[in-house]
Write a protein that holds these residues in place. Structure first.
Motif, PDB file in Angstrom:
ATOM      1  N   ALA A   1     -43.058  33.004  -9.425  1.00  0.00           N
ATOM      2  CA  ALA A   1     -42.040  34.146  -8.536  1.00  0.00           C
ATOM      3  C   ALA A   1     -42.389  33.688  -7.204  1.00  0.00           C
ATOM      4  N   ARG A   2     -41.447  33.874  -6.117  1.00  0.00           N
ATOM      5  CA  ARG A   2     -41.661  33.553  -4.928  1.00  0.00           C
ATOM      6  C   ARG A   2     -40.762  34.751  -4.135  1.00  0.00           C
ATOM      7  N   SER A   3     -41.142  35.131  -3.298  1.00  0.00           N
ATOM      8  CA  SER A   3     -40.451  36.422  -2.556  1.00  0.00           C
ATOM      9  C   SER A   3     -39.887  35.959  -1.144  1.00  0.00           C
ATOM     10  N   TYR A   4     -38.670  36.410  -0.963  1.00  0.00           N
ATOM     11  CA  TYR A   4     -37.915  35.883   0.422  1.00  0.00           C
ATOM     12  C   TYR A   4     -37.532  37.325   0.807  1.00  0.00           C
ATOM     13  N   ARG A   5     -37.867  37.666   2.068  1.00  0.00           N
ATOM     14  CA  ARG A   5     -37.461  39.023   2.834  1.00  0.00           C
ATOM     15  C   ARG A   5     -36.007  38.671   3.175  1.00  0.00           C
ATOM     16  N   CYS A   6     -35.193  39.450   2.625  1.00  0.00           N
ATOM     17  CA  CYS A   6     -33.743  39.072   2.859  1.00  0.00           C
ATOM     18  C   CYS A   6     -32.853  40.481   3.055  1.00  0.00           C
ATOM     19  N   ASP A   7     -31.951  40.507   4.205  1.00  0.00           N
ATOM     20  CA  ASP A   7     -30.892  41.559   4.101  1.00  0.00           C
ATOM     21  C   ASP A   7     -29.812  41.184   3.851  1.00  0.00           C
ATOM     22  N   VAL A   8     -29.094  41.534   2.587  1.00  0.00           N
ATOM     23  CA  VAL A   8     -27.934  40.853   2.210  1.00  0.00           C
ATOM     24  C   VAL A   8     -26.638  41.359   3.187  1.00  0.00           C
ATOM     25  N   THR A   9     -26.805  42.323   4.075  1.00  0.00           N
ATOM     26  CA  THR A   9     -25.667  42.557   4.783  1.00  0.00           C
ATOM     27  C   THR A   9     -25.587  41.772   5.983  1.00  0.00           C
ATOM     28  N   ASP A  10     -26.594  40.787   6.009  1.00  0.00           N
ATOM     29  CA  ASP A  10     -26.748  39.894   7.243  1.00  0.00           C
ATOM     30  C   ASP A  10     -26.432  38.392   6.587  1.00  0.00           C
ATOM     31  N   ALA A  11     -25.213  37.919   6.861  1.00  0.00           N
ATOM     32  CA  ALA A  11     -24.865  36.516   6.381  1.00  0.00           C
ATOM     33  C   ALA A  11     -25.961  35.538   6.612  1.00  0.00           C
ATOM     34  N   GLN A  12     -26.460  35.473   7.986  1.00  0.00           N
ATOM     35  CA  GLN A  12     -27.518  34.565   8.385  1.00  0.00           C
ATOM     36  C   GLN A  12     -28.807  34.621   7.606  1.00  0.00           C
ATOM     37  N   SER A  13     -29.158  35.743   7.353  1.00  0.00           N
ATOM     38  CA  SER A  13     -30.489  36.216   6.696  1.00  0.00           C
ATOM     39  C   SER A  13     -30.385  35.632   5.064  1.00  0.00           C
ATOM     40  N   VAL A  14     -29.290  35.869   4.676  1.00  0.00           N
ATOM     41  CA  VAL A  14     -28.891  35.417   3.272  1.00  0.00           C
ATOM     42  C   VAL A  14     -28.913  33.780   3.354  1.00  0.00           C
ATOM     43  N   GLN A  15     -28.296  33.313   4.113  1.00  0.00           N
ATOM     44  CA  GLN A  15     -28.116  31.933   4.094  1.00  0.00           C
ATOM     45  C   GLN A  15     -29.492  31.206   4.382  1.00  0.00           C
ATOM     46  N   THR A  16     -30.370  31.751   5.189  1.00  0.00           N
ATOM     47  CA  THR A  16     -31.806  31.115   5.545  1.00  0.00           C
ATOM     48  C   THR A  16     -32.383  31.334   4.283  1.00  0.00           C
ATOM     49  N   ALA A  17     -32.409  32.490   3.387  1.00  0.00           N
ATOM     50  CA  ALA A  17     -33.141  32.587   2.120  1.00  0.00           C
ATOM     51  C   ALA A  17     -32.831  31.462   1.318  1.00  0.00           C
ATOM     52  N   VAL A  18     -31.421  31.414   1.142  1.00  0.00           N
ATOM     53  CA  VAL A  18     -31.008  30.488   0.206  1.00  0.00           C
ATOM     54  C   VAL A  18     -31.398  28.957   0.437  1.00  0.00           C
ATOM     55  N   ASN A  19     -31.179  28.684   1.746  1.00  0.00           N
ATOM     56  CA  ASN A  19     -31.731  27.446   1.888  1.00  0.00           C
ATOM     57  C   ASN A  19     -33.143  27.275   1.881  1.00  0.00           C
TER      58      ASN A  19
ATOM     59  N   VAL B   1     -35.018  28.380  -0.528  1.00  0.00           N
ATOM     60  CA  VAL B   1     -35.031  28.347  -1.991  1.00  0.00           C
ATOM     61  C   VAL B   1     -34.716  26.997  -2.521  1.00  0.00           C
ATOM     62  N   VAL B   2     -33.413  26.373  -1.855  1.00  0.00           N
ATOM     63  CA  VAL B   2     -33.310  25.111  -2.151  1.00  0.00           C
ATOM     64  C   VAL B   2     -34.273  24.089  -1.759  1.00  0.00           C
ATOM     65  N   SER B   3     -35.028  24.455  -0.665  1.00  0.00           N
ATOM     66  CA  SER B   3     -35.890  23.721  -0.152  1.00  0.00           C
ATOM     67  C   SER B   3     -37.152  23.776  -0.814  1.00  0.00           C
ATOM     68  N   ASP B   4     -37.324  24.837  -1.527  1.00  0.00           N
ATOM     69  CA  ASP B   4     -38.579  25.201  -2.246  1.00  0.00           C
ATOM     70  C   ASP B   4     -38.535  24.639  -3.610  1.00  0.00           C
ATOM     71  N   PHE B   5     -37.612  24.769  -4.163  1.00  0.00           N
ATOM     72  CA  PHE B   5     -37.240  24.503  -5.791  1.00  0.00           C
ATOM     73  C   PHE B   5     -36.407  23.477  -6.085  1.00  0.00           C
ATOM     74  N   GLY B   6     -35.473  23.006  -5.054  1.00  0.00           N
ATOM     75  CA  GLY B   6     -34.527  21.890  -5.183  1.00  0.00           C
ATOM     76  C   GLY B   6     -33.269  22.432  -5.911  1.00  0.00           C
ATOM     77  N   LYS B   7     -32.847  23.538  -6.175  1.00  0.00           N
ATOM     78  CA  LYS B   7     -31.518  23.981  -6.847  1.00  0.00           C
ATOM     79  C   LYS B   7     -31.684  25.326  -7.080  1.00  0.00           C
ATOM     80  N   ILE B   8     -30.504  25.869  -7.412  1.00  0.00           N
ATOM     81  CA  ILE B   8     -30.344  27.268  -8.147  1.00  0.00           C
ATOM     82  C   ILE B   8     -29.622  27.314  -9.172  1.00  0.00           C
ATOM     83  N   ASP B   9     -29.981  27.578 -10.217  1.00  0.00           N
ATOM     84  CA  ASP B   9     -29.277  27.657 -11.480  1.00  0.00           C
ATOM     85  C   ASP B   9     -28.536  28.696 -11.936  1.00  0.00           C
TER      86      ASP B   9
END
Ligand code: NAD
Length: 259
Positions: free
Chosen positions: A55-73, A75-83
């Protein structure tokens, strides 16, 4: 055979009770966890690692679109995909009659539960569309199915999640992505249960007593199975919806409500 071996699962609200229970269940079934929460997800991460999961933790405020996009990016950079996505962060709001419901709390509830869920759904589904595969479960609530008094903000936000689930399921089906929702009802014992019993008692409506002990009985009596749900009864349903056993199920809202 582990059903979700090497699948990357994003869980939002991962520091909370349901997020942690679902993260643990998927870790046991082989998934790699990306834990999103505005609070630290250390306890969930430690619990996953204690059973040999990743598991890896990403501090993310879902109300903030940029915070979500940064966390999603990330994850993709860390693991290459989101299933897989369990879109679950939420806030119950206050318990007040409609004419007295504070505007700022109404916006807070809608911002976390609906706008936040949309931000996550949007950013993650963009990744899944590129992949041509994915599976999403949104956490709604029986408060969005039924008509709970004193919960105008929460009930409305969760009803909207059910609608959002159906529309997203239609939009994303051509890309091989399934989207479903779960609607838990009264889960307990726990903080959310105690809080809602106490606050419904205080709200002074004609629908519930002013004594929390009586309110507890009134609520349990509303349930055909006559008992509270256990958080442990949620992860298996989410796992089913994410699995190939549910390969022809999309746009559904599964009630976990004892009848
Ligand atoms: P919880 O309070 O234990 O967990 C909710 C988590 O969401 C918390 O860790 C919190 O930090 C996180 N969160 C809140 N705002 C956030 C934000 N802006 N950005 C990122 N994370 C944020 O509650 P829970 O019982 O685990 O609830 C999980 C979901 O299930 C919620 O959507 C809730 O509405 C729903 N639900 C719960 C019950 C119940 O009885 N527990 C019943 C029906 C539906």
């Amino acid at each position: 055979m582990k059903r979700f071996a090497d699948n990357v699962l994003v869980v939002t609200g991962s520091a909370g009770d349901i997020g942690r229970a679902v993260a643990l269940r998927f870790a046991r079934e082989g998934a790699i966890l990306a834990l999103f929460d505005v609070r630290p997800s250390d306890a969930t991460q430690a619990a996953v690692e204690a059973i040999g999961g990743e598991a890896r933790s990403y501090r993310c405020d879902v109300t903030d679109a940029q915070s979500v996009q940064t966390a999603v990016n990330q994850v993709v950079s860390d693991f290459g995909k989101i299933d897989l996505l369990f879109n679950n962060a939420g806030y119950q709001g206050l318990f007040k009659k409609t004419h007295a419901y504070p505007q700022d709390d109404f916006f807070k509830v809608i911002n976390i539960n609906l706008v936040g869920a949309f931000h996550v759904l949007r950013s993650v589904s963009e990744v899944m569309v590129k992949q041509g595969s994915g599976c999403i479960v949104n956490t709604a609530s029986m408060a969005g199915v039924g008509v709970p008094p004193n919960m105008i903000a929460y009930g409305s936000s969760k009803a909207a999640i059910i609608s959002m689930t159906k529309i997203a399921a239609k939009d994303l089906a051509p890309y091989g992505i399934r989207v479903n929702a779960i609607s838990p009802a009264f889960m307990g014992p726990g903080v959310m249960w105690d809080r809602q019993v106490a606050l419904q008692a205080q709200a002074g409506s004609p629908y519930y007593d002013s004594d929390p002990l009586v309110v507890e009985h009134q609520m349990v009596n509303e349930i055909p199975m006559h008992r509270l749900g256990d958080i442990k009864e949620i992860p298996g349903v989410v796992a089913f919806l994410m699995s190939d056993d549910a390969s022809y199920i999309t746009g559904e809202n599964v009630r976990i409500a004892g009848g």
